[in-house]
Design an enzyme around this catalytic site. Structure first.
Site, PDB file in Angstrom:
ATOM      1  N   ASN A  78       0.869  -1.184   0.000  1.00 17.11           N
ATOM      2  CA  ASN A  78       0.000   0.000   0.000  1.00 17.11           C
ATOM      3  C   ASN A  78       0.905   1.234   0.000  1.00 17.11           C
ATOM      4  O   ASN A  78       1.465   1.590   1.032  1.00 17.11           O
ATOM      5  CB  ASN A  78      -0.882  -0.037   1.260  1.00 17.11           C
ATOM      6  CG  ASN A  78      -1.716   1.216   1.411  1.00 17.11           C
ATOM      7  OD1 ASN A  78      -1.811   2.031   0.486  1.00 17.11           O
ATOM      8  ND2 ASN A  78      -2.325   1.376   2.576  1.00 17.11           N
ATOM      9  N   LYS A 104       0.156   4.254  -0.344  1.00 17.62           N
ATOM     10  CA  LYS A 104      -0.478   5.475   0.201  1.00 17.62           C
ATOM     11  C   LYS A 104      -0.219   6.649  -0.752  1.00 17.62           C
ATOM     12  O   LYS A 104      -0.242   6.453  -1.968  1.00 17.62           O
ATOM     13  CB  LYS A 104      -0.004   5.734   1.631  1.00 17.62           C
ATOM     14  CG  LYS A 104      -0.161   4.488   2.503  1.00 17.62           C
ATOM     15  CD  LYS A 104      -0.034   4.734   3.959  1.00 17.62           C
ATOM     16  CE  LYS A 104      -0.210   3.409   4.702  1.00 17.62           C
ATOM     17  NZ  LYS A 104      -0.241   3.546   6.137  1.00 17.62           N
ATOM     18  N   HIS A 128      -9.783   1.393   4.710  1.00 15.35           N
ATOM     19  CA  HIS A 128      -8.531   1.626   5.439  1.00 15.35           C
ATOM     20  C   HIS A 128      -8.776   2.630   6.560  1.00 15.35           C
ATOM     21  O   HIS A 128      -9.526   3.586   6.394  1.00 15.35           O
ATOM     22  CB  HIS A 128      -7.449   2.149   4.475  1.00 15.35           C
ATOM     23  CG  HIS A 128      -6.092   2.133   5.102  1.00 15.35           C
ATOM     24  ND1 HIS A 128      -5.685   3.082   6.001  1.00 15.35           N
ATOM     25  CD2 HIS A 128      -5.061   1.260   4.984  1.00 15.35           C
ATOM     26  CE1 HIS A 128      -4.460   2.794   6.412  1.00 15.35           C
ATOM     27  NE2 HIS A 128      -4.054   1.690   5.805  1.00 15.35           N
ATOM     28  N   GLU A 150      -7.115   4.992   7.677  1.00 15.00           N
ATOM     29  CA  GLU A 150      -6.811   6.405   7.370  1.00 15.00           C
ATOM     30  C   GLU A 150      -8.003   7.058   6.677  1.00 15.00           C
ATOM     31  O   GLU A 150      -8.301   8.226   6.890  1.00 15.00           O
ATOM     32  CB  GLU A 150      -5.537   6.490   6.512  1.00 15.00           C
ATOM     33  CG  GLU A 150      -4.305   6.219   7.365  1.00 15.00           C
ATOM     34  CD  GLU A 150      -3.104   5.697   6.597  1.00 15.00           C
ATOM     35  OE1 GLU A 150      -3.087   5.747   5.360  1.00 15.00           O
ATOM     36  OE2 GLU A 150      -2.166   5.207   7.275  1.00 15.00           O
ATOM     37  N   GLU A 172      -5.852  -4.769  10.526  1.00  9.84           N
ATOM     38  CA  GLU A 172      -4.843  -3.730  10.752  1.00  9.84           C
ATOM     39  C   GLU A 172      -5.183  -2.932  12.014  1.00  9.84           C
ATOM     40  O   GLU A 172      -5.947  -1.962  11.949  1.00  9.84           O
ATOM     41  CB  GLU A 172      -4.819  -2.752   9.573  1.00  9.84           C
ATOM     42  CG  GLU A 172      -4.392  -3.361   8.263  1.00  9.84           C
ATOM     43  CD  GLU A 172      -3.729  -2.312   7.374  1.00  9.84           C
ATOM     44  OE1 GLU A 172      -2.584  -2.544   6.976  1.00  9.84           O
ATOM     45  OE2 GLU A 172      -4.342  -1.262   7.098  1.00  9.84           O
ATOM     46  N   GLY A 198       2.139   2.338  10.930  1.00 14.32           N
ATOM     47  CA  GLY A 198       3.118   3.421  10.799  1.00 14.32           C
ATOM     48  C   GLY A 198       3.800   3.820  12.099  1.00 14.32           C
ATOM     49  O   GLY A 198       4.461   4.848  12.181  1.00 14.32           O
ATOM     50  N   SER A 241       3.017  -1.905  10.459  1.00 13.79           N
ATOM     51  CA  SER A 241       4.466  -1.883  10.693  1.00 13.79           C
ATOM     52  C   SER A 241       5.151  -3.206  10.348  1.00 13.79           C
ATOM     53  O   SER A 241       6.124  -3.604  10.998  1.00 13.79           O
ATOM     54  CB  SER A 241       4.781  -1.480  12.139  1.00 13.79           C
ATOM     55  OG  SER A 241       4.308  -0.174  12.413  1.00 13.79           O
TER      56      SER A 241
HETATM   57  P1  PGA Z   1       2.543   0.434   7.658  1.00 13.40           P
HETATM   58  O1  PGA Z   1       1.107   0.666   6.968  1.00 13.40           O
HETATM   59  O2  PGA Z   1       3.074  -0.863   7.143  1.00 13.40           O
HETATM   60  O3  PGA Z   1       3.361   1.629   7.205  1.00 13.40           O
HETATM   61  O4  PGA Z   1       2.309   0.403   9.134  1.00 13.40           O
HETATM   62  C1  PGA Z   1       0.210  -0.394   6.801  1.00 13.40           C
HETATM   63  C2  PGA Z   1      -1.074   0.122   6.218  1.00 13.40           C
HETATM   64  O5  PGA Z   1      -1.513   1.222   6.577  1.00 13.40           O
HETATM   65  O6  PGA Z   1      -1.696  -0.547   5.387  1.00 13.40           O
END
Ligand code: PGA
Length: 255
Positions: free
Chosen positions: A9, A11, A105, A107, A172, A178, A216
């Protein structure tokens, strides 16, 4: 062995990170780099997907020389066409040859106020357009995994058994995204087992549904998840922007 899936992903990245003339060219280069980096990895039960920003999808699909990767989107809207300024539809993705779409997601749930109802409609629309939804669920705070279960129920409750079983679930936990504070394998396996039971209650076969972990994941910790039979792959954010590291993660899940 059940099929495994590793998804990158990207982003809102990458943009102007190399000498490429534009951010979109950067996306094509990164896609090519990842495709090359995973060329030698053997594991015919493994599928690898990259999800660039919407603006790069068309060029990545048409210009990158991809033989080992599928391309997914990070979001789309549920109506086919019409007055929906700023959105692209599942149908448009389908026409572009996109196979996967990340939905729900955290976010987007937070920043774009996506409700469970909106996510459910998007998942249904994706399935109707032959896209595989990567449905993200996860709790904000540790030990509140009932939130993820509730999100799963809301998203899948109006789907047929066949549609439920085509959906990929990415568990997640928001606190792990993150932050470098990745959830322990035992914690993930426990929640994933509950998510599988929830799929059973909704009329699907929980064992059939692909369940990924995200939060992460990197080349150092990926083997913990890969060695757990409950976990069928990973949704990788930050570490998917580095072709070598992402390829190391892919290699771990290919074993
Ligand atoms: P990350 O993000 O691996 O940077 O923690 C995962 C995600 O948001 O899908």
């Amino acid at each position: 062995m059940k099929k495994r899936l590793v998804i990158g992903n990207w982003k809102m990245n990458p943009i102007f990170v190399s000498d490429a003339p534009s951010g979109v060219e950067d996306m094509v280069s990164l896609a090519d780099e990842i495709d090359d980096a995973i060329e030698e990895i053997e594991g015919n039960q493994l599928k690898v997907v990259i999800c660039p920003p919407t603006i790069g999808l068309q060029q990545v699909v048409s210009e990158a020389d991809l033989t080992n990767l599928a391309v997914g989107a990070q979001n789309a809207w549920m109506g086919d066409e019409g007055a929906m300024t700023g959105e692209v539809s599942m149908r448009m993705l389908e026409e572009l040859g996109i196979n996967y779409v990340i939905l729900g997601h955290s976010e987007r749930r937070k920043n774009q106020n996506e409700t469970d109802e909106i996510v459910a409609k998007k998942v249904k629309s994706a399935l109707e357009h032959d896209l595989i939804p990567i449905l993200c669920v996860g709790e904000q705070e540790k030990d509140k995994s009932e939130v993820a279960i509730h999100q799963l129920k809301k998203a899948l409750q109006d789907l047929s058994t066949e549609q439920i079983e085509r959906t990929v679930i990415a568990y997640e936990p928001v606190w792990a995204i993150g932050t470098g504070d990745n959830a322990s394998t035992d914690y993930v396996a426990d929640v994933v087992a509950s998510l599988r039971r929830t799929v059973d209650e909704l009329g699907g076969n929980g064992k059939q549904v692909l369940m990924l972990y995200g939060g992460s994941v990197n080349a150092q910790n990926a083997s913990e998840y890969a060695s757990n039979t409950q976990i069928n792959g990973a949704l990788v954010g930050g570490a998917s922007l580095n072709a070598d590291e992402f390829a190391r993660i892919v290699a771990i899940f290919a074993k």
